[in-house]
Design a protein around this motif. Structure first.
Motif, PDB file in Angstrom:
ATOM      1  N   ARG A 145       1.541   6.610   3.713  1.00 33.65           N
ATOM      2  CA  ARG A 145       0.790   7.797   4.141  1.00 33.65           C
ATOM      3  C   ARG A 145       1.777   8.890   4.514  1.00 33.65           C
ATOM      4  NH1 ARG A 145      -4.032   7.394   8.448  1.00 33.65           N
ATOM      5  NH2 ARG A 145      -5.234   6.797   6.604  1.00 33.65           N
ATOM      6  N   ARG A 198      -1.255   9.427   0.039  1.00 32.50           N
ATOM      7  CA  ARG A 198      -0.448   8.202   0.043  1.00 32.50           C
ATOM      8  C   ARG A 198       0.383   8.213  -1.230  1.00 32.50           C
ATOM      9  NH1 ARG A 198      -1.366   4.149   3.593  1.00 32.50           N
ATOM     10  NH2 ARG A 198      -3.186   4.393   4.936  1.00 32.50           N
ATOM     11  N   VAL A 206      -2.621   8.859  -4.082  1.00 34.47           N
ATOM     12  CA  VAL A 206      -4.057   8.862  -3.823  1.00 34.47           C
ATOM     13  C   VAL A 206      -4.268   9.695  -2.574  1.00 34.47           C
ATOM     14  CG1 VAL A 206      -4.476   6.576  -4.852  1.00 34.47           C
ATOM     15  CG2 VAL A 206      -4.101   6.764  -2.381  1.00 34.47           C
ATOM     16  N   ILE A 209     -11.175   6.050  -2.680  1.00 27.37           N
ATOM     17  CA  ILE A 209     -10.302   7.201  -2.428  1.00 27.37           C
ATOM     18  C   ILE A 209     -11.052   8.513  -2.684  1.00 27.37           C
ATOM     19  CG2 ILE A 209      -8.125   6.019  -2.843  1.00 27.37           C
ATOM     20  CD1 ILE A 209      -9.507   8.099  -5.600  1.00 27.37           C
ATOM     21  N   LYS A 245      -8.798   0.208  -1.692  1.00 28.04           N
ATOM     22  CA  LYS A 245      -9.924   0.930  -1.086  1.00 28.04           C
ATOM     23  C   LYS A 245     -10.383   2.102  -1.949  1.00 28.04           C
ATOM     24  CE  LYS A 245      -8.604  -0.443   3.502  1.00 28.04           C
ATOM     25  NZ  LYS A 245      -8.115  -0.047   4.781  1.00 28.04           N
ATOM     26  N   ASP A 296      -6.445   9.150   0.543  1.00 30.25           N
ATOM     27  CA  ASP A 296      -7.244   8.063   1.112  1.00 30.25           C
ATOM     28  C   ASP A 296      -8.535   8.597   1.722  1.00 30.25           C
ATOM     29  OD1 ASP A 296      -6.607   8.944   3.758  1.00 30.25           O
ATOM     30  OD2 ASP A 296      -4.981   7.489   3.953  1.00 30.25           O
ATOM     31  N   SER A 297      -9.391   7.715   2.157  1.00 26.48           N
ATOM     32  CA  SER A 297     -10.717   8.113   2.656  1.00 26.48           C
ATOM     33  C   SER A 297     -10.642   8.940   3.937  1.00 26.48           C
ATOM     34  CB  SER A 297     -11.592   6.879   2.879  1.00 26.48           C
ATOM     35  OG  SER A 297     -11.005   6.047   3.867  1.00 26.48           O
ATOM     36  N   GLU A 298      -9.486   8.932   4.591  1.00 27.77           N
ATOM     37  CA  GLU A 298      -9.306   9.750   5.788  1.00 27.77           C
ATOM     38  C   GLU A 298      -8.686  11.103   5.480  1.00 27.77           C
ATOM     39  OE1 GLU A 298      -7.381   7.480   8.859  1.00 27.77           O
ATOM     40  OE2 GLU A 298      -8.588   5.720   8.373  1.00 27.77           O
ATOM     41  N   VAL A 321       0.859  -1.183   0.000  1.00 25.89           N
ATOM     42  CA  VAL A 321       0.000   0.000   0.000  1.00 25.89           C
ATOM     43  C   VAL A 321       0.894   1.232   0.000  1.00 25.89           C
ATOM     44  CG1 VAL A 321      -1.752   1.245   1.344  1.00 25.89           C
ATOM     45  CG2 VAL A 321      -1.814  -1.249   1.224  1.00 25.89           C
ATOM     46  N   CYS A 324      -1.679   1.492  -4.579  1.00 26.56           N
ATOM     47  CA  CYS A 324      -1.363   2.615  -3.679  1.00 26.56           C
ATOM     48  C   CYS A 324      -2.470   2.797  -2.645  1.00 26.56           C
ATOM     49  CB  CYS A 324      -1.157   3.887  -4.504  1.00 26.56           C
ATOM     50  SG  CYS A 324      -0.591   5.318  -3.564  1.00 26.56           S
ATOM     51  N   ALA A 325      -3.710   2.597  -3.068  1.00 26.85           N
ATOM     52  CA  ALA A 325      -4.863   2.777  -2.184  1.00 26.85           C
ATOM     53  C   ALA A 325      -5.172   1.538  -1.350  1.00 26.85           C
ATOM     54  CB  ALA A 325      -6.085   3.146  -3.016  1.00 26.85           C
TER      55      ALA A 325
END
Length: 176
Positions: free
Chosen positions: A25, A62, A54, A79, A77, A56-58, A22, A73-74
């Motif tokens: 971050r 990343r 990407v 993005i 998940k 990320d969802s938070e 992954v 990279c994600a």
């Protein structure tokens, strides 16, 4: 409203990178320096360090090697944005000098810039204030081909059908 983009690329790519690491971050300039050193990133002929990114969802950037797939990279998940990013390094400071939303696996809208901007400002990293190159992605409603719209010409490159003005890349998902 914040949109999460799901991976819409082929299952062949998804499966081929399932075991890839992954993306790292990046929460600080130190994290960026460490990623560059640890992965032995080298500047290109223009002196820029390129990477796949990407958000990320938070809401964190990343990074992975530029030749990595966004889905890897994600971590598979959804993005907030994705693309390519180019850093310059000058006198102990980093700056984002070029950035795109080029990701045919996620096809993020240009409007996802606001999520990228928030992520970059958390680090903090100077940036150009928008994508330096914006891509417009549309899926053909007839042949289902994914298209990149060029010169504001909303026509499918395969079957010449008119493409919708509204983002529709999550429709008619391709399974190969």
């Amino acid at each position: 409203m914040t949109r999460l983009f799901e991976y819409i690329g082929t299952d062949n790519i998804r499966l081929s990178v399932a075991d890839c690491p992954v993306g790292v971050r990046i929460k600080s300039v130190n994290d960026l320096k460490n990623w560059i050193n640890k992965t032995m990133q080298k500047p290109d002929t223009r002196g820029l360090i390129a990477a796949t990114f990407v958000v990320d969802s938070e809401g964190y950037i990343r990074l992975a090697d530029r030749h990595s797939e966004h889905i890897a990279c994600a971590g598979g998940k959804s993005i907030l944005s994705a693309g390519e990013i180019f850093f310059s390094y000058n006198k102990q400071t980093f700056e984002v000098v070029e950035i795109t939303n080029q990701s045919t696996g996620y096809c993020p809208e240009a409007g996802s810039w606001s999520q990228v901007e928030k992520a970059l400002e958390q680090i903090p990293l100077p940036h150009p204030g928008n994508f330096t190159t914006e891509f417009i992605f549309r899926r053909c409603p007839v042949c289902r081909q994914l298209n990149i719209v060029k010169d504001d010409l909303f026509l499918c490159a395969v079957c010449n059908t008119g493409l919708p003005k509204i983002w529709n890349c999550d429709c008619y998902r391709t399974y190969i």
